[in-house]
Design a protein around this motif. Structure first.
Motif, PDB file in Angstrom:
ATOM      1  N   LEU A  58      25.813 -33.954  14.079  1.00  6.76           N
ATOM      2  CA  LEU A  58      26.792 -34.943  13.630  1.00  6.76           C
ATOM      3  C   LEU A  58      28.033 -34.839  14.509  1.00  6.76           C
ATOM      4  O   LEU A  58      28.554 -33.739  14.725  1.00  6.76           O
ATOM      5  CB  LEU A  58      27.184 -34.708  12.173  1.00  6.76           C
ATOM      6  CG  LEU A  58      26.364 -35.414  11.084  1.00  6.76           C
ATOM      7  CD1 LEU A  58      26.889 -35.030   9.709  1.00  6.76           C
ATOM      8  CD2 LEU A  58      26.395 -36.922  11.264  1.00  6.76           C
ATOM      9  N   ALA A  88      18.698 -32.185   5.828  1.00  9.27           N
ATOM     10  CA  ALA A  88      17.565 -33.091   5.627  1.00  9.27           C
ATOM     11  C   ALA A  88      17.055 -33.675   6.939  1.00  9.27           C
ATOM     12  O   ALA A  88      15.843 -33.773   7.161  1.00  9.27           O
ATOM     13  CB  ALA A  88      17.963 -34.218   4.676  1.00  9.27           C
ATOM     14  N   GLN A  89      17.976 -34.047   7.837  1.00 12.42           N
ATOM     15  CA  GLN A  89      17.598 -34.747   9.062  1.00 12.42           C
ATOM     16  C   GLN A  89      17.366 -33.823  10.255  1.00 12.42           C
ATOM     17  O   GLN A  89      16.763 -34.242  11.250  1.00 12.42           O
ATOM     18  CB  GLN A  89      18.680 -35.775   9.429  1.00 12.42           C
ATOM     19  CG  GLN A  89      18.942 -36.816   8.359  1.00 12.42           C
ATOM     20  CD  GLN A  89      17.721 -37.654   8.062  1.00 12.42           C
ATOM     21  OE1 GLN A  89      16.947 -37.994   8.954  1.00 12.42           O
ATOM     22  NE2 GLN A  89      17.527 -37.990   6.784  1.00 12.42           N
ATOM     23  N   GLU A 114      28.131 -33.950   1.495  1.00 11.91           N
ATOM     24  CA  GLU A 114      27.215 -34.984   1.970  1.00 11.91           C
ATOM     25  C   GLU A 114      26.879 -34.799   3.449  1.00 11.91           C
ATOM     26  O   GLU A 114      25.758 -35.079   3.884  1.00 11.91           O
ATOM     27  CB  GLU A 114      27.828 -36.368   1.742  1.00 11.91           C
ATOM     28  CG  GLU A 114      26.837 -37.510   1.919  1.00 11.91           C
ATOM     29  CD  GLU A 114      27.399 -38.853   1.489  1.00 11.91           C
ATOM     30  OE1 GLU A 114      26.786 -39.885   1.836  1.00 11.91           O
ATOM     31  OE2 GLU A 114      28.444 -38.867   0.809  1.00 11.91           O
ATOM     32  N   LEU A 115      27.836 -34.303   4.228  1.00 15.74           N
ATOM     33  CA  LEU A 115      27.596 -34.106   5.657  1.00 15.74           C
ATOM     34  C   LEU A 115      26.564 -32.997   5.892  1.00 15.74           C
ATOM     35  O   LEU A 115      25.608 -33.173   6.655  1.00 15.74           O
ATOM     36  CB  LEU A 115      28.904 -33.753   6.372  1.00 15.74           C
ATOM     37  CG  LEU A 115      30.065 -34.742   6.249  1.00 15.74           C
ATOM     38  CD1 LEU A 115      31.237 -34.274   7.099  1.00 15.74           C
ATOM     39  CD2 LEU A 115      29.635 -36.138   6.658  1.00 15.74           C
ATOM     40  N   SER A 162      24.435 -31.735   3.712  1.00 13.30           N
ATOM     41  CA  SER A 162      23.155 -32.137   3.117  1.00 13.30           C
ATOM     42  C   SER A 162      22.372 -33.030   4.070  1.00 13.30           C
ATOM     43  O   SER A 162      21.147 -32.887   4.219  1.00 13.30           O
ATOM     44  CB  SER A 162      23.389 -32.877   1.793  1.00 13.30           C
ATOM     45  OG  SER A 162      23.981 -32.037   0.841  1.00 13.30           O
ATOM     46  N   TRP A 163      23.076 -33.952   4.718  1.00 16.82           N
ATOM     47  CA  TRP A 163      22.423 -34.854   5.669  1.00 16.82           C
ATOM     48  C   TRP A 163      21.843 -34.066   6.841  1.00 16.82           C
ATOM     49  O   TRP A 163      20.712 -34.321   7.273  1.00 16.82           O
ATOM     50  CB  TRP A 163      23.431 -35.888   6.172  1.00 16.82           C
ATOM     51  CG  TRP A 163      22.831 -36.919   7.081  1.00 16.82           C
ATOM     52  CD1 TRP A 163      22.288 -38.118   6.725  1.00 16.82           C
ATOM     53  CD2 TRP A 163      22.712 -36.828   8.515  1.00 16.82           C
ATOM     54  NE1 TRP A 163      21.834 -38.789   7.839  1.00 16.82           N
ATOM     55  CE2 TRP A 163      22.080 -38.022   8.955  1.00 16.82           C
ATOM     56  CE3 TRP A 163      23.070 -35.876   9.460  1.00 16.82           C
ATOM     57  CZ2 TRP A 163      21.810 -38.273  10.296  1.00 16.82           C
ATOM     58  CZ3 TRP A 163      22.796 -36.122  10.797  1.00 16.82           C
ATOM     59  CH2 TRP A 163      22.178 -37.304  11.208  1.00 16.82           C
ATOM     60  N   ARG A 193      30.105 -43.988   7.993  1.00 18.12           N
ATOM     61  CA  ARG A 193      28.745 -43.463   7.856  1.00 18.12           C
ATOM     62  C   ARG A 193      28.495 -42.826   6.495  1.00 18.12           C
ATOM     63  O   ARG A 193      27.390 -42.885   5.967  1.00 18.12           O
ATOM     64  CB  ARG A 193      28.471 -42.435   8.958  1.00 18.12           C
ATOM     65  CG  ARG A 193      28.508 -43.016  10.364  1.00 18.12           C
ATOM     66  CD  ARG A 193      28.130 -41.982  11.395  1.00 18.12           C
ATOM     67  NE  ARG A 193      26.774 -41.478  11.205  1.00 18.12           N
ATOM     68  CZ  ARG A 193      26.232 -40.524  11.963  1.00 18.12           C
ATOM     69  NH1 ARG A 193      26.936 -39.990  12.942  1.00 18.12           N
ATOM     70  NH2 ARG A 193      24.997 -40.118  11.736  1.00 18.12           N
ATOM     71  N   PHE A 194      29.526 -42.184   5.954  1.00 17.50           N
ATOM     72  CA  PHE A 194      29.388 -41.486   4.670  1.00 17.50           C
ATOM     73  C   PHE A 194      30.583 -41.862   3.787  1.00 17.50           C
ATOM     74  O   PHE A 194      31.541 -41.088   3.668  1.00 17.50           O
ATOM     75  CB  PHE A 194      29.334 -39.974   4.884  1.00 17.50           C
ATOM     76  CG  PHE A 194      28.232 -39.509   5.795  1.00 17.50           C
ATOM     77  CD1 PHE A 194      26.963 -39.256   5.303  1.00 17.50           C
ATOM     78  CD2 PHE A 194      28.470 -39.333   7.161  1.00 17.50           C
ATOM     79  CE1 PHE A 194      25.948 -38.821   6.145  1.00 17.50           C
ATOM     80  CE2 PHE A 194      27.466 -38.901   8.006  1.00 17.50           C
ATOM     81  CZ  PHE A 194      26.195 -38.650   7.503  1.00 17.50           C
ATOM     82  N   HIS A 221      24.676 -28.968  -1.324  1.00 24.02           N
ATOM     83  CA  HIS A 221      24.420 -30.325  -1.818  1.00 24.02           C
ATOM     84  C   HIS A 221      25.722 -31.020  -2.225  1.00 24.02           C
ATOM     85  O   HIS A 221      25.755 -32.247  -2.355  1.00 24.02           O
ATOM     86  CB  HIS A 221      23.457 -30.283  -3.008  1.00 24.02           C
ATOM     87  CG  HIS A 221      22.089 -29.788  -2.647  1.00 24.02           C
ATOM     88  ND1 HIS A 221      21.183 -30.547  -1.936  1.00 24.02           N
ATOM     89  CD2 HIS A 221      21.483 -28.588  -2.876  1.00 24.02           C
ATOM     90  CE1 HIS A 221      20.067 -29.852  -1.760  1.00 24.02           C
ATOM     91  NE2 HIS A 221      20.227 -28.663  -2.312  1.00 24.02           N
TER      92      HIS A 221
END
Length: 263
Positions: free
Chosen positions: A104, A99-100, A92-93, A95-96, A116-117, A89
């Motif tokens: 990337l 979740a998705q 951010e990369l 975590s994304w 993007r972030f 967590h």
């Protein structure tokens, strides 16, 4: 059709053929029983034949702890193995991606990431003095079940695109299967290692030993000790080994059986 167009098509076909060979090579490699460090190394060795990279890593998702393990990382040939958990967590990369359940791709990580972030910071590893530029990560999935993340990076910009992403996603499927199988096998070995192997006296002089499950070094040592103690206590003259229940019968099993017989 011009000579230039024909030449470009030939290059595309050659690249596609190499990509298919890589997918098949990884699929064959992960089917062969081997320890995990060898598996990780083999994956990246095969990958290097079709996609250039300077660094990369494999993350394993620990659902119970809601964390990640960077089980393998490579940076310009230098390899690192680890079983330490870290809080994904904080990235951010990652975590994304968790979740998705999506890949990337950055042509230039440090330039494109801000779009993007905006608040994200790459998680450093390996040679932290060099900045990764081209960056590609794909999720390791079994259906919707997250197994981990498969990453490659380069110190050059713009060398990864849709072709490399599609290829890495294709390679991710057999890799995910191999890692999940390794996890299940490890759990099985752990469960079986706690089971005692029964020693069955057939007569006063004959002892039957049914060999069941996965026999690692610890179980072989315990078995040898138990057989020798029983022979000494009961005065058995013959020991019959029944290997029909052994899960994996490889060279290590043969060597262990030979050692037991000679003991």
């Amino acid at each position: 059709m011009s000579d230039t167009t024909m030449s470009e098509q030939k290059i595309r076909l050659d690249n596609l053929e190499q990509a298919l060979d890589a997918v098949h090579a990884v699929a064959r490699a992960v089917l062969v029983p081997r320890d995990l460090p060898v598996l990780y190394r083999t994956i990246y060795q095969v990958l290097a034949t079709v996609i250039p990279y300077d660094a990369g890593y494999i993350e394993i998702f620990d659902q119970a702890r809601d964390s990640m393990q960077t089980v393998f990382a490579i940076d310009e040939g230098s390899e690192t193995f680890s079983t330490d958990n870290w809080n994904y967590h904080s990235s951010e990369l990652i975590s994304w991606m968790v979740a998705q359940r999506q890949s990337l791709l950055f042509g230039d990580l440090h330039a494109d990431m801000r779009t993007r972030f905006p608040t994200a910071k790459p998680r450093p590893f390996g040679n932290e003095e060099k900045r990764s530029r081209a960056w590609l990560s794909v999720p390791l999935l079994l259906g919707e079940h997250m197994i981990g993340i498969f990453n490659i990076q380069s110190y050059q910009t713009g060398i990864y695109g849709p072709f490399e992403q599609t290829l890495l996603e294709a390679l991710a499927n057999p890799v995910a299967v191999a890692l999940e199988n390794a996890r299940l096998l490890s759990e099985l070995e752990h469960a079986v290692s706690g089971l005692k192997i029964p020693l069955i006296p057939l007569t006063d002089n004959i002892l039957i030993v049914p060999l069941v499950g996965v026999l690692d070094q610890l179980r072989w040592e315990r078995l040898t000790e138990a057989v020798l103690e029983t022979i000494s206590a009961q005065g058995c003259e013959e020991v019959l080994l029944d290997g029909s229940g052994i899960v994996s019968f490889d060279i290590h099993t043969v060597q262990a059986l030979t050692t037991l017989v000679q003991a």
